[in-house]
Design an enzyme around this catalytic site. Sequence first.
Site, PDB file in Angstrom:
ATOM      1  N   GLU A 124       0.814  -1.215   0.000  1.00 28.07           N
ATOM      2  CA  GLU A 124       0.000   0.000   0.000  1.00 28.07           C
ATOM      3  C   GLU A 124       0.847   1.265   0.000  1.00 28.07           C
ATOM      4  OE1 GLU A 124      -3.641   0.076   2.328  1.00 28.07           O
ATOM      5  OE2 GLU A 124      -3.442  -2.095   2.632  1.00 28.07           O
ATOM      6  N   HIS A 275       5.173  -9.386  17.917  1.00 32.27           N
ATOM      7  CA  HIS A 275       5.993 -10.491  18.398  1.00 32.27           C
ATOM      8  C   HIS A 275       7.384 -10.485  17.771  1.00 32.27           C
ATOM      9  CE1 HIS A 275       7.519 -14.658  18.681  1.00 32.27           C
ATOM     10  NE2 HIS A 275       7.053 -14.518  19.912  1.00 32.27           N
ATOM     11  N   LYS A 316      11.408 -10.449  27.042  1.00 28.31           N
ATOM     12  CA  LYS A 316      11.342  -9.597  25.856  1.00 28.31           C
ATOM     13  C   LYS A 316      11.387  -8.117  26.220  1.00 28.31           C
ATOM     14  CE  LYS A 316       8.801 -13.234  23.491  1.00 28.31           C
ATOM     15  NZ  LYS A 316       7.496 -13.717  23.011  1.00 28.31           N
TER      16      LYS A 316
END
Length: 362
Positions: A124, A275, A316
């Site tokens: 896009e 993620h 994380k």
Amino acid sequence: MDVTKSSKAAVYVESQDFDGPKVKGYDFSQASIDYDALFESYNTMGFQATNFGAAVSMINDMLAAKSCPFVGHEMSDIRQESGCTIFLGFTSNMISSGVRENIKFIVKENLVDVLVTTCGAIEEDIMKCLAPHQIGRFDFDGKTLRSKGLNRIGNLIVPNKNYELFEQWLIPILNFMYDEQMENKEIWSPSKMIQLMGERINNEDSVLYWAWKNKIPVFCPAIIDGAVGDVMYFHSYEKEGLIMDLTQDIRLINRTAVGADKTGMIILGGGVIKHHIANANLMRNGADFTVYINTAQPFDGSDSGATPDEAVSWGKIKHGCKEPVKIYCEATLVFPLIIAQTFAKYHKNQSANKKCNGGPAL
């Protein structure tokens, strides 16, 4: 028994001292609106406004750390030019919307180091250089739109002819990639393909163009999940055998995180982009600064809805770092305002400092 007394004792449990900022909003009775003061008041507004204020503070901390000299590992093939390597992740609908122009500003001015997105954002961004998306309505009838060759993204409309233009534009690039593979043994990764797309579009309205220009890697682990994949599928019947190597990219994004002095994550939306960035930061035992902006909830166990504290449990987000922030909000409402209070001010200050020091403005 004194019922009133016992009821009052139940209602008015003795208060403990609590040390917190006073809840207070902006005073609009002033002669003119001070927008800096307005946004500063979000810190004491409560609810998601306070999270907005915390996100602004967090991103400004990332940018302050970015200005510090880098003292980490030297890896010539990755961006390690700053004290804080900033990962910006966004789902494709951000490029579908006008947030594309906001992201373009950040990338054009070289204010982040890594982009991670989904296939729709890649196609896009290019499509918008060829033909515009248009504003429609959320309640347009799907059957009617289908009969007219019009696709709806929320309240945005994308005609099928735009996808046809994209296919015509992409086919020569796939031909070039195929020839390079067959003749020169060039094995392509998604980020290499995206870099080539940014170079070939040669349009300053494009996020990918500025990413190529500034050598900012764009990772798209789901590169075939959209029109890019459709065109590659059609192309494979003309020239079979084009290879896309994902291993190159997982090595590059993980090494970028591992080699960084500090890292910051700004993630608009959820799913694979959220993620992918968090997992890269796992390789260094967590990011130092984190801002999530999405509407997903944690009750279903999805990664999209997972809270920052859940990411701490995985390593994380770094344990003991400044408290990470999640704004529960649709990103088009708040991200432009966040940029105004962070990246835009930082860029303006950097430009002013360069002028004062006799250097060229950015």
